[in-house]
Design a protein around this motif. Structure first.
Motif, PDB file in Angstrom:
ATOM      1  N   ALA A  40       0.835  -1.205   0.000  1.00  0.00           N
ATOM      2  CA  ALA A  40       0.000   0.000   0.000  1.00  0.00           C
ATOM      3  C   ALA A  40       0.867   1.251   0.000  1.00  0.00           C
ATOM      4  O   ALA A  40       0.612   2.194  -0.759  1.00  0.00           O
ATOM      5  N   ALA A  41       1.878   1.272   0.858  1.00  0.00           N
ATOM      6  CA  ALA A  41       2.757   2.443   0.948  1.00  0.00           C
ATOM      7  C   ALA A  41       3.401   2.754  -0.392  1.00  0.00           C
ATOM      8  O   ALA A  41       3.458   3.909  -0.817  1.00  0.00           O
ATOM      9  N   LEU A  42       3.885   1.727  -1.055  1.00  0.00           N
ATOM     10  CA  LEU A  42       4.610   1.920  -2.311  1.00  0.00           C
ATOM     11  C   LEU A  42       3.692   2.187  -3.498  1.00  0.00           C
ATOM     12  O   LEU A  42       4.175   2.386  -4.611  1.00  0.00           O
ATOM     13  N   ASN A  43       2.393   2.171  -3.246  1.00  0.00           N
ATOM     14  CA  ASN A  43       1.422   2.458  -4.305  1.00  0.00           C
ATOM     15  C   ASN A  43       0.500   3.614  -3.941  1.00  0.00           C
ATOM     16  O   ASN A  43      -0.592   3.726  -4.482  1.00  0.00           O
ATOM     17  N   CYS A  44       0.964   4.496  -3.059  1.00  0.00           N
ATOM     18  CA  CYS A  44       0.128   5.632  -2.675  1.00  0.00           C
ATOM     19  C   CYS A  44      -0.002   6.604  -3.859  1.00  0.00           C
ATOM     20  O   CYS A  44       0.820   6.607  -4.769  1.00  0.00           O
ATOM     21  N   PRO A  45      -1.046   7.429  -3.852  1.00  0.00           N
ATOM     22  CA  PRO A  45      -1.255   8.361  -4.959  1.00  0.00           C
ATOM     23  C   PRO A  45      -0.105   9.333  -5.203  1.00  0.00           C
ATOM     24  O   PRO A  45       0.214   9.648  -6.357  1.00  0.00           O
ATOM     25  N   VAL A  46       0.544   9.820  -4.143  1.00  0.00           N
ATOM     26  CA  VAL A  46       1.653  10.750  -4.364  1.00  0.00           C
ATOM     27  C   VAL A  46       2.810  10.032  -5.053  1.00  0.00           C
ATOM     28  O   VAL A  46       3.432  10.585  -5.965  1.00  0.00           O
ATOM     29  N   HIS A  47       3.086   8.800  -4.648  1.00  0.00           N
ATOM     30  CA  HIS A  47       4.158   8.023  -5.299  1.00  0.00           C
ATOM     31  C   HIS A  47       3.923   7.965  -6.811  1.00  0.00           C
ATOM     32  O   HIS A  47       4.842   8.192  -7.594  1.00  0.00           O
ATOM     33  N   HIS A  48       2.683   7.687  -7.204  1.00  0.00           N
ATOM     34  CA  HIS A  48       2.366   7.575  -8.628  1.00  0.00           C
ATOM     35  C   HIS A  48       2.297   8.933  -9.330  1.00  0.00           C
ATOM     36  O   HIS A  48       2.266   8.983 -10.552  1.00  0.00           O
ATOM     37  N   SER A  49       2.295  10.009  -8.574  1.00  0.00           N
ATOM     38  CA  SER A  49       2.236  11.353  -9.151  1.00  0.00           C
ATOM     39  C   SER A  49       3.608  11.990  -9.336  1.00  0.00           C
ATOM     40  O   SER A  49       3.737  12.998 -10.033  1.00  0.00           O
ATOM     41  N   LEU A  50       4.616  11.413  -8.697  1.00  0.00           N
ATOM     42  CA  LEU A  50       5.958  11.979  -8.761  1.00  0.00           C
ATOM     43  C   LEU A  50       6.698  11.540 -10.019  1.00  0.00           C
ATOM     44  O   LEU A  50       6.434  10.459 -10.563  1.00  0.00           O
ATOM     45  N   ASN A  51       7.650  12.354 -10.434  1.00  0.00           N
ATOM     46  CA  ASN A  51       8.491  12.015 -11.576  1.00  0.00           C
ATOM     47  C   ASN A  51       9.218  10.700 -11.287  1.00  0.00           C
ATOM     48  O   ASN A  51       9.833  10.550 -10.229  1.00  0.00           O
ATOM     49  N   PRO A  52       9.158   9.734 -12.191  1.00  0.00           N
ATOM     50  CA  PRO A  52       9.825   8.451 -11.946  1.00  0.00           C
ATOM     51  C   PRO A  52      11.350   8.558 -11.854  1.00  0.00           C
ATOM     52  O   PRO A  52      12.002   7.635 -11.361  1.00  0.00           O
ATOM     53  N   ALA A  53      11.918   9.672 -12.283  1.00  0.00           N
ATOM     54  CA  ALA A  53      13.371   9.842 -12.186  1.00  0.00           C
ATOM     55  C   ALA A  53      13.825  10.102 -10.745  1.00  0.00           C
ATOM     56  O   ALA A  53      15.009   9.986 -10.440  1.00  0.00           O
ATOM     57  N   ILE A  54      12.895  10.439  -9.857  1.00  0.00           N
ATOM     58  CA  ILE A  54      13.254  10.670  -8.453  1.00  0.00           C
ATOM     59  C   ILE A  54      13.526   9.334  -7.784  1.00  0.00           C
ATOM     60  O   ILE A  54      12.693   8.420  -7.831  1.00  0.00           O
ATOM     61  N   ASP A  55      14.679   9.211  -7.159  1.00  0.00           N
ATOM     62  CA  ASP A  55      15.022   8.009  -6.387  1.00  0.00           C
ATOM     63  C   ASP A  55      14.202   8.042  -5.101  1.00  0.00           C
ATOM     64  O   ASP A  55      14.260   9.024  -4.350  1.00  0.00           O
ATOM     65  N   LYS A  56      13.427   6.975  -4.844  1.00  0.00           N
ATOM     66  CA  LYS A  56      12.505   6.963  -3.706  1.00  0.00           C
ATOM     67  C   LYS A  56      12.674   5.698  -2.855  1.00  0.00           C
ATOM     68  O   LYS A  56      11.721   4.929  -2.682  1.00  0.00           O
ATOM     69  N   PRO A  57      13.851   5.461  -2.266  1.00  0.00           N
ATOM     70  CA  PRO A  57      13.994   4.261  -1.437  1.00  0.00           C
ATOM     71  C   PRO A  57      13.168   4.361  -0.154  1.00  0.00           C
ATOM     72  O   PRO A  57      13.051   5.437   0.435  1.00  0.00           O
ATOM     73  N   VAL A  58      12.583   3.241   0.242  1.00  0.00           N
ATOM     74  CA  VAL A  58      11.782   3.183   1.470  1.00  0.00           C
ATOM     75  C   VAL A  58      12.257   1.985   2.286  1.00  0.00           C
ATOM     76  O   VAL A  58      12.385   0.879   1.756  1.00  0.00           O
ATOM     77  N   THR A  59      12.536   2.220   3.567  1.00  0.00           N
ATOM     78  CA  THR A  59      12.922   1.152   4.485  1.00  0.00           C
ATOM     79  C   THR A  59      11.851   1.046   5.562  1.00  0.00           C
ATOM     80  O   THR A  59      11.491   2.043   6.181  1.00  0.00           O
ATOM     81  N   PHE A  60      11.352  -0.169   5.767  1.00  0.00           N
ATOM     82  CA  PHE A  60      10.350  -0.435   6.792  1.00  0.00           C
ATOM     83  C   PHE A  60      11.038  -1.107   7.972  1.00  0.00           C
ATOM     84  O   PHE A  60      11.763  -2.090   7.792  1.00  0.00           O
ATOM     85  N   HIS A  61      10.808  -0.583   9.166  1.00  0.00           N
ATOM     86  CA  HIS A  61      11.359  -1.145  10.400  1.00  0.00           C
ATOM     87  C   HIS A  61      10.193  -1.707  11.211  1.00  0.00           C
ATOM     88  O   HIS A  61       9.375  -0.922  11.721  1.00  0.00           O
ATOM     89  N   TRP A  62      10.121  -3.002  11.320  1.00  0.00           N
ATOM     90  CA  TRP A  62       9.055  -3.662  12.075  1.00  0.00           C
ATOM     91  C   TRP A  62       9.527  -3.922  13.499  1.00  0.00           C
ATOM     92  O   TRP A  62      10.678  -4.272  13.717  1.00  0.00           O
ATOM     93  N   ALA A  63       8.612  -3.831  14.450  1.00  0.00           N
ATOM     94  CA  ALA A  63       8.943  -4.167  15.843  1.00  0.00           C
ATOM     95  C   ALA A  63       9.193  -5.675  15.920  1.00  0.00           C
ATOM     96  O   ALA A  63       8.649  -6.450  15.141  1.00  0.00           O
ATOM     97  N   GLU A  64      10.004  -6.042  16.860  1.00  0.00           N
ATOM     98  CA  GLU A  64      10.317  -7.480  17.034  1.00  0.00           C
ATOM     99  C   GLU A  64       9.243  -8.180  17.807  1.00  0.00           C
ATOM    100  O   GLU A  64       8.593  -7.685  18.634  1.00  0.00           O
TER     101      GLU A  64
END
Length: 137
Positions: free
Chosen positions: A113-137
């Motif tokens: 869901a995060a990687l498919n949000c509307p703003v993500h799809h609205s941004l220029n694809p040339a922008i590097d957009k790394p995302v790191t998820f930190h889950w609780a143990e």
């Protein structure tokens, strides 16, 4: 359709009004671009909007597909601007901290869901957009 309005106040400062709620925010040019850096710059708002859109989209997916709310999620996003012309965002690195283990979402609904949000799809694809998820143990 949502309407917003704005007025240039001078000194590289703008006042923006959200039509439906009448909430007001200000922008200011960043220090590295002739401004004072006293408020979010327009590009700061872009990256902040991206991160909040990811988490909002995660919350919707969690409610609809997983059956629970996700309060307490935190994020940090850093913006890197180009060093050449035209001035533009070239990288937006995001970290998201989830206050529960990944076992609550074994199929990866929230990350998708995060990687498919509307703003993500609205941004220029040339922008590097790394995302790191930190889950609780």
């Amino acid at each position: 359709m949502v309407k917003s309005t704005g007025v240039y106040k001078g000194g590289l400062n703008c006042e923006l009004t959200h039509g439906p709620s009448n909430q007001v925010i200000e922008t200011d040019a960043p220090k590295d671009n002739h401004g004072r850096g006293l408020a979010f710059s327009p590009t700061d708002l872009t990256v902040a909007s991206y991160a909040s859109c990811m988490v909002t989209t995660m919350a919707i997916a969690s409610k609809v597909k997983l059956g629970f709310d996700i309060p307490g999620i935190k994020w940090e996003i850093t913006k890197e601007m180009s060093t050449d012309a035209p001035r533009r965002i070239v990288r937006m690195a995001t970290q998201v901290w989830l206050p529960f283990p990944k076992s609550k979402d074994p199929e990866g609904v929230l990350e998708k869901a995060a990687l498919n949000c509307p703003v993500h799809h609205s941004l220029n694809p040339a922008i590097d957009k790394p995302v790191t998820f930190h889950w609780a143990e």
